[in-house]
Design an enzyme around this catalytic site. Structure first.
Site, PDB file in Angstrom:
ATOM      1  N   LYS A  88       3.593  -5.239  -1.543  1.00 29.54           N
ATOM      2  CA  LYS A  88       3.953  -6.817  -1.822  1.00 29.54           C
ATOM      3  C   LYS A  88       4.867  -6.876  -2.974  1.00 29.54           C
ATOM      4  CE  LYS A  88       1.090  -9.040   0.884  1.00 29.54           C
ATOM      5  NZ  LYS A  88       1.832 -10.063   1.767  1.00 29.54           N
TER       6      LYS A  88
ATOM      7  N   GLN B  83      -2.049   5.299   5.326  1.00 28.79           N
ATOM      8  CA  GLN B  83      -2.215   3.850   4.755  1.00 28.79           C
ATOM      9  C   GLN B  83      -0.794   3.437   4.125  1.00 28.79           C
ATOM     10  OE1 GLN B  83      -5.563   2.769   2.272  1.00 28.79           O
ATOM     11  NE2 GLN B  83      -7.025   4.425   3.269  1.00 28.79           N
TER      12      GLN B  83
ATOM     13  N   ALA C  66      -1.122   1.273  -1.779  1.00 30.66           N
ATOM     14  CA  ALA C  66      -0.121   0.922  -0.884  1.00 30.66           C
ATOM     15  C   ALA C  66       0.231  -0.490  -0.486  1.00 30.66           C
ATOM     16  CB  ALA C  66      -0.292   1.735   0.571  1.00 30.66           C
ATOM     17  N   TYR C  67      -0.856  -1.361  -0.677  1.00 25.03           N
ATOM     18  CA  TYR C  67      -0.947  -2.872  -0.281  1.00 25.03           C
ATOM     19  C   TYR C  67       0.006  -3.443  -1.553  1.00 25.03           C
ATOM     20  CZ  TYR C  67      -2.176  -7.704   0.102  1.00 25.03           C
ATOM     21  OH  TYR C  67      -2.323  -9.081   0.236  1.00 25.03           O
TER      22      TYR C  67
END
Length: 276
Positions: free
Chosen positions: A197, A105, A192-193
């Protein structure tokens, strides 16, 4: 070569990107390009806007593919001699319940959201004309993700002196640390996102600083923003904002008037500069 102003929105065949294109078709005085990895989906989206009486143009763009980015760059250079508005919206997120290993991911998410976005900027920022506007779509999760980082990492990300190379090394290290299952020990949060960002938001600050140093007289304004929690395939049906509402802040930044001297190098939510 056309003198028509031109705007490009990445990842815009659906969701917030599509809503941004719709709004720009109504308000931007020039050509608006809807882009998508998949040509047929992109053309379907353009046709949908046509049914609403709006004129968008299509160009294929896969931000994971450098050749695809460069094909768009060459097209814009040849046809328009540059670019007036760039909205970096393309991004991916794994669902919370996704069972894909976290290291995978991390690699996949960072590849698109950070490294893909950075590649678009590397190729297209030099094309941005004087009084151009650049918007990097970030996320509300950066606040909790940053709080989940070690003090040392927080200081690095918040530094006004961090360089692009240093940021790239940090993003690469996160991916490598997840592969070794040591990311938490190394001070990273479990998102991970969120990390991707943080990368986009810090990259925006660095890019704005570079524009100040190299193109001060060109009055280009570059910012990152959080669209809010928006009902899309990514965020799900329970989110509080419609895609059109999510598009409001990115569109506001894309259409800052030519006499505006800010915001620049900032992160905005609900059209308001945020400290983070």
């Amino acid at each position: 070569m056309s003198n028509t102003p031109v705007a490009v929105v990445t990842g815009s065949n659906k969701g917030i990107g599509f809503a941004i294109v719709r709004a720009l078709c109504k308000q931007f005085p020039g050509d608006v390009y809807l882009t998508a990895r998949d040509t047929s989906r992109g053309q379907e989206a353009v046709a949908k806007l046509q049914e609403e009486g709006l004129r968008a143009l299509f160009h294929q763009l896969d931000i994971d593919d450098l050749q695809s980015i460069r094909a768009l760059r060459d097209f814009l250079k040849e046809k328009y001699g540059g670019l007036n508005v760039l909205v970096n919206n393309a991004g991916i997120a794994f669902k919370v319940k996704d069972t894909t290993p976290f290291a995978v991911q991390a690699e996949v998410t960072l590849k698109t959201n950070f490294f893909g976005t950075r590649n678009v900027c590397t190729e297209l920022l030099p094309l941005v004309k004087p009084y151009g506007r650049v918007v990097n779509v970030s996320s509300m999760v950066i606040n909790s993700a940053l709080r989940g980082c070690s003090q040392e990492l927080q200081q690095k990300f918040r530094s006004d002196m961090i360089t692009e190379d240093e940021l790239v090394k940090l993003m690469t290290k996160f991916v490598e640390d997840t592969k070794k299952s040591v990311h938490e020990k190394e001070g990273w949060p479990n998102t991970a996102y969120g990390v991707s960002k943080i990368g986009v938001t810090v990259l925006s600050k660095i890019q704005a600083r570079m524009l100040n140093e190299k193109r001060k007289g060109d009055h280009i304004l570059l910012n990152s923003c959080c669209p809010g929690w928006v009902r899309t395939d990514m965020a799900g049906p329970n989110a509080t904002k419609s895609p059109d509402e999510g598009a409001e802040t990115p569109v506001y930044l894309a259409l800052l008037p030519s006499d505006a001297d800010g915001p620049h190098g900032q992160h905005l939510s609900d059209k308001t500069v945020q400290t983070w």
